[in-house]
Scaffold this active site. Sequence first.
Site, PDB file in Angstrom:
ATOM      1  CB  THR A 146      26.102  39.922  38.740  1.00 29.59           C
ATOM      2  OG1 THR A 146      27.119  39.094  38.175  1.00 29.59           O
ATOM      3  CG2 THR A 146      25.942  39.587  40.217  1.00 29.59           C
TER       4      THR A 146
ATOM      5  CE1 TYR B 119      35.576  38.685  42.483  1.00 31.77           C
ATOM      6  CE2 TYR B 119      37.263  40.154  43.342  1.00 31.77           C
ATOM      7  CZ  TYR B 119      36.550  39.649  42.273  1.00 31.77           C
ATOM      8  OH  TYR B 119      36.821  40.087  40.997  1.00 31.77           O
TER       9      TYR B 119
END
Length: 312
Positions: A36, A146
Amino acid sequence: MKRVLITGGAGFLGSHLCDRFIKEGYHVIAMDNLITGNLANIEHLFKLKEFEFYNHDVSKFVHVPGELDYILHFASPASPIDYLKLPIQTLKVGSLGTHNLLGLAKSKKARFLIASTSEVYGDPLVHPQNEDYWGNVNPIGPRGVYDEAKRFQEAITMAYHTYHGLETRIIRIFNTYGPRMRLDDGRVLPAFIGQALRGEDLTAFGDGSQTRSFCYVSDLVEGIYRLLLSDYPNPVNIGNPSEITINQFAEEIIALTGAKTKIIYKPLPKDDPKQRQPDITRAREILNWEPKVNRAEGLKLTLDYFKTVLAK
Ligand code: UDP
């Protein structure tokens, strides 16, 4: 010259940290596997002899030659869209990655700081959120990959502190924005600015009444720097307490860009927190820190950045 390892160094926050530590006279080693992150965020540093870049996934054994004074673990997919696309990698970088880096910190006798998150509070039942609140997280919901990775990360970091005497720091980061966010990372600010600049309608999720509190990146970096150099091992919230609804935020971006667009409504993602505002009493007391950049200034700087990205 002090040496610092910054994981996620090519990402949004990691790259700003690289800049800050270079400016403070450190030797900076950035590590990123670029799933990312983006090399464009740090390419201006490649010419410096005080800067090194390793393309490496920290979920695998991490080797760094030479001494290290500090390790800042910022590697992780961090936007809801990214961690929904990369759920296993998100869990691994928060768990295996953190374990590897703690081992490295222990062997180098380095101080270790982790990027935790307001997501440890889940969809909070306490408002504003202070560090003593334990949170309201759905472990098996879409955000669980997450949230639980970050909660595990805090737990193992505290365990290394308690059982191995490692010097550790835990920062809980609330919504942050600024240059170098990815236009397609799915977060509300790049989504709205991208839509406004393309002349599209802004997509508010749900009825847009949920709230967030947005912190400009330079304020966040200052808070991280102060926490690292402090002697405080417990979690510290860093964020801007100025809270607004997503509808108000959309209106601000329409006004700022002058776009001739309106707000349209899309379904609310599962487990989307209804409200979020950091209680920053602890950061004020321990770090003498508070945000300096208000949303009008910060949004303008961010808009200028996105305009240059879109012009390329
Ligand atoms: N959101 C929205 N429209 C978008 C993207 C996000 O209304 O195009 C909402 C999202 O549902 C959430 C808030 O904006 O309530 C902030 O979302 P973001 O993905 O930026 O981060 P979060 O704070 O949820 O982790």
